[in-house]
Design an enzyme around this catalytic site. Structure first.
Site, PDB file in Angstrom:
ATOM      1  N   GLU A 108       0.836  -1.212   0.000  1.00 26.62           N
ATOM      2  CA  GLU A 108       0.000   0.000   0.000  1.00 26.62           C
ATOM      3  C   GLU A 108       0.870   1.259   0.000  1.00 26.62           C
ATOM      4  O   GLU A 108       0.510   2.274  -0.599  1.00 26.62           O
ATOM      5  CB  GLU A 108      -0.953  -0.023   1.200  1.00 26.62           C
ATOM      6  CG  GLU A 108      -2.033  -1.102   1.041  1.00 26.62           C
ATOM      7  CD  GLU A 108      -2.867  -1.294   2.288  1.00 26.62           C
ATOM      8  OE1 GLU A 108      -2.290  -1.691   3.328  1.00 26.62           O
ATOM      9  OE2 GLU A 108      -4.078  -1.025   2.245  1.00 26.62           O
ATOM     10  N   GLU A 128      -3.711  -9.317   4.035  1.00 24.18           N
ATOM     11  CA  GLU A 128      -4.408  -8.977   5.281  1.00 24.18           C
ATOM     12  C   GLU A 128      -5.529  -9.953   5.605  1.00 24.18           C
ATOM     13  O   GLU A 128      -5.822 -10.205   6.779  1.00 24.18           O
ATOM     14  CB  GLU A 128      -4.978  -7.549   5.196  1.00 24.18           C
ATOM     15  CG  GLU A 128      -3.943  -6.447   5.323  1.00 24.18           C
ATOM     16  CD  GLU A 128      -3.304  -6.045   3.998  1.00 24.18           C
ATOM     17  OE1 GLU A 128      -3.399  -6.834   3.022  1.00 24.18           O
ATOM     18  OE2 GLU A 128      -2.721  -4.951   3.919  1.00 24.18           O
TER      19      GLU A 128
END
Ligand code: 3H9
Length: 696
Positions: A108, A128
């Site tokens: 990210e 995640e």
């Protein structure tokens, strides 16, 4: 060179600033790393001599994500969003230079850089979901803007680590560096960007791919359907889908708001706490306090397996798939042919499904040699006995192995319950004897219980753990006791399920509750699948148990179309009036009080005795730590990962509640349900299983 902080350096080479993070082991985004990025970029951008910035990491990997150990604590330093905004808002191009794995928050961060370059061995992923989370630093909004909605959904709900060449293809990487040459290639790439006056690419501004999916709800409906079975019970995959829907339907900033709200729900919830526990448990289980990492190992180059049945064949496949030559011994040619035939069929099926090529399947098959002679195992470094559970036969085999197999080799038994110490007495080298308990189907199930006997040497233990890793298993070291860790706990659940049935609760009600909890199936459906006649003797059967009666009626499980359940032609299970009648008759005859339980009571009655048994195993030293017991149950028995394993679950619901439940059961059903001394002690001290230090 300027040290931005303890983990971040900034150096300017020509007109390119190189910001280097060095925070072992995996450059996770701790407060210091976030501060380092924020301040480093700010400083580089403020330097008039700098035209572009390269963000790179030292050590084995690019940023592997948020620092999981920081979740739940108070945040200090720059937030991840502030660090990302500093990068994305930079007036000079920032290039992420990726090696190792750019994962989670790491990717990210890279997605807020204006360009990305990586080496061929690098991988990118948003894993995640495996921690019960969603990418919460803009990943759900930026990824679909690069790779499109369908790929992004697949990418984030699977958590896959995508290799660099595929990343280049889908636009996650802009440029490939030469292996081992990342730093200079990244600088050269940055120079090229400056020379060509390339724009400051901001992923947040790319709208084509998300707009293409607008007004097409079927994309999401189909995707939900496609993952429904695999993700049953998990909250994160659905939350990820909702974020991508927001990416499609709303502005970038509003999408981020949805992402943040859903991330907050997940990160503060029980599922993510459980899955984060599992993440660390999977890393702890390899650590054996009295067998340090530098303990010697025995070189294993050739493996012998005794028994070509379902277990032996599956075990052989593990080793053949990992590149080991395997010799497999049977007593009869037809049994050997049958076993090798099953191995071949399994490999061919996997190749047809695209898991590997047919040539690879043939190569694996070619590594397995069948024989009828135990003498052919003489030069094996590791021999695993996988014959049926009979102590006399196992001892005979180990006596023969002692005579035949070279000194220094490991002699292992795949027994699921028998005493390894006793097996070892059949040899003159008990230090070489260990249990390697695989789970069926052995080529598929991830768990390996490594059973340490009284005299097993540390070298043999260390080698066994390392071998487990090499063949792709997750291993827990356990002690010798009937059923070891997994089956001993299973025994408690099975006994309670039977008890419930004798009190008039129908099998499908017990199964429904446990399925609802997250197990792939309940104990009665499992018995039907395995076959009710396992261990049943037709001649000796006198209709004394419900199982006897069912088997005598030829209701022997799925294979006969009926067992506890009735099955239709598609093997769908239906509650059976026949079984119900048999159970009711038994209950009436037995004089046991018929009782009806709520779902919550059924659940507690099944689970609390398992947790209590786990406590006993822990106090007896049969498991090193409570999280190893969780590993066993998640990987061997289908305990849902989002519930963290029986011991984590006990800690979560409260050990005082578990103790109270056990006391009630003890009062009602007797000493068999006596609370573990450890459970009493922890409750008295206000502690949890996770507070118990590792044994040894
Ligand atoms: C996230 O990023 C959320 C964001 O979207 C939003 C935030 C707002 N943190 O696995 P290894 C430790 S969530 C802390 O044995 P390998 C690990 O415990 C995160 N510690 O090495 C171990 O410690 P020890 C998303 C971490 O080479 C040591 O590092 N990212 C973290 O086999 C070595 O690890 C992920 O889920 C961490 N993030 O594999 C990636 N990661 O030595 C998680 C590792 O004391 N990590 N540690 O036992 C991995 O998948 C693997 O560790 C990796 C390396 C592939 C990187």
């Amino acid at each position: 060179m300027t040290a931005i902080n303890e983990v971040t350096d900034l150096v300017v080479e020509g007109d390119i600033a190189v910001l280097t993070l060095n925070s072992p082991p995996v450059n996770a985004l701790s407060a210091k790393v976030r501060d380092g990025i924020f301040n480093g970029i700010e400083q580089a951008v403020g330097d008039d001599a700098v035209k572009a910035v390269v963000l790179i990491c030292d050590g084995r990997t690019f940023i592997a994500g948020a620092d999981i150990t920081e979740f739940g604590g108070a945040q200090t330093g720059a937030s991840l969003f502030e660090a990302q905004a500093m990068i994305e808002g930079s007036s000079k191009p920032v290039v992420a230079a990726i090696h190792g794995t750019a994962l989670g928050g790491g990717l990210e961060v890279a997605l807020t850089c204006h360009y990305r370059i990586g080496v061929p061995s690098a991988k990118c992923g948003l894993p995640e979901v495996n921690l019960g989370l969603l990418p919460g630093a803009g990943g759900t909004q930026r990824l679909p803007r690069i790779v499109g909605v369908e790929k992004a959904l697949e990418f984030m709900t699977s958590g896959t680590h995508v290799p660099a060449n595929a990343c280049l293809e889908i636009g996650l990487l802009d440029e490939m560096a030469a292996e081992g040459n990342l730093r200079s290639d990244a600088i050269a790439f940055a120079q090229k960007l400056v020379a060509e006056g390339r724009p400051l690419n901001k992923v947040r501004d790319l709208n084509d791919k998300v707009e293409a999916a607008r007004g097409k709800p079927e994309i999401f409906a189909n995707f939900r359907k496609s993952i429904a079975r695999k993700t049953r019970g998990f909250k994160a995959p659905e939350a990820i889908i909702q974020c991508v829907e927001a990416a499609v339907d709303e502005s970038f900033d509003d999408g981020i708001k949805v992402e943040q709200a859903l991330f907050r729900d997940l990160v503060t919830g029980d599922q993510s706490a459980a899955q984060r526990h599992v993440f660390f448990a999977e890393r702890q289980c390899w650590k054996i306090p009295d067998v340090p990492k530098d303990t010697a190992t025995i070189p294993v180059e050739k493996v012998g397996i005794i028994g070509a049945g379902t277990m032996g064949g599956g075990i052989a496949m593990n080793f053949a798939s990992a590149g080991y030559p395997v010799t497999i011994v049977e007593t009869k040619q037809d049994a050997l042919d049958r076993g090798l035939g099953v191995v071949r069929a399994n490999y061919e099926r996997s190749a047809k499904r695209g898991r590997f090529t047919m040539e690879e399947a043939e190569a694996r098959i070619a590594r397995i040699t069948g024989t009828l002679s135990l003498e052919d195992l003489a030069d094996c470094d590791l021999v695993i006995e996988a014959v049926f559970e009979n102590m006399k036969i196992k001892k005979e085999i180990f006596g023969n192995l002692d005579r035949i197999v070279k000194q220094g080799a490991i002699l292992a038994s795949n027994t699921s319950a028998l005493n390894i110490d006793e097996i070892a007495t059949a040899t003159t080298r008990p230090e070489a004897v260990i249990g390697l308990h695989f789970f069926s189907p052995a080529n598929v199930m991830r768990l390996l219980e490594v059973v340490r006997a009284d005299h097993t040497s540390k070298d043999v233990i260390n080698t066994s753990m390392q071998i487990a890793k090499k063949i792709g298993k997750i291993a827990a070291l356990v002690g010798v006791c009937p059923g070891f860790v997994g089956n001993r706990i299973l025994g408690r659940r099975q006994a309670m399920a039977q008890r419930l049935m004798f009190e008039g609760t129908m099998p499908w009600d017990v199964d429904r509750v446990l399925f609802g909890f997250g197990f792939p199936m309940g104990p009665f459906a499992m018995s039907d699948l395995a076959g009710l006649d396992i261990g049943w003797n037709k001649e000796a059967s006198k209709g004394e148990t419900i199982r006897d009666v069912l088997c005598e009626m030829d209701r022997r499980g799925q294979k006969t179309g009926a067992g506890y359940y009735d099955y239709d032609e598609n093997r769908n299970a239906n509650p059976s009036p026949v079984t119900e009648k048999i159970i009711n008759e038994f209950v009436d005859k037995s004089g046991i009080n018929k009782r009806s339980y709520t779902d919550e009571e059924i659940l507690q009655r099944c689970l609390f005795p398992m947790i209590n048994e786990g406590a006993k195993l822990l106090e007896e030293g049969m498991a090193i730590r409570s999280s190893d017991i969780d590993i066993v149950w998640i990987n061997g028995y289908g305990w849902p990962a989002y519930r963290g394993g029986p011991m984590f679950y006990g800690d979560l619901v409260g050990l005082d509640k578990v103790l109270a439940g056990m006391k009630e059961l003890e009062a009602e059903l007797g000493a068999e349900f006596k609370p573990a001394a450890l459970l009493e002690k922890l409750v008295a001290e206000g502690k949890k299983f996770s507070d118990v230090p590792p044994k040894g």
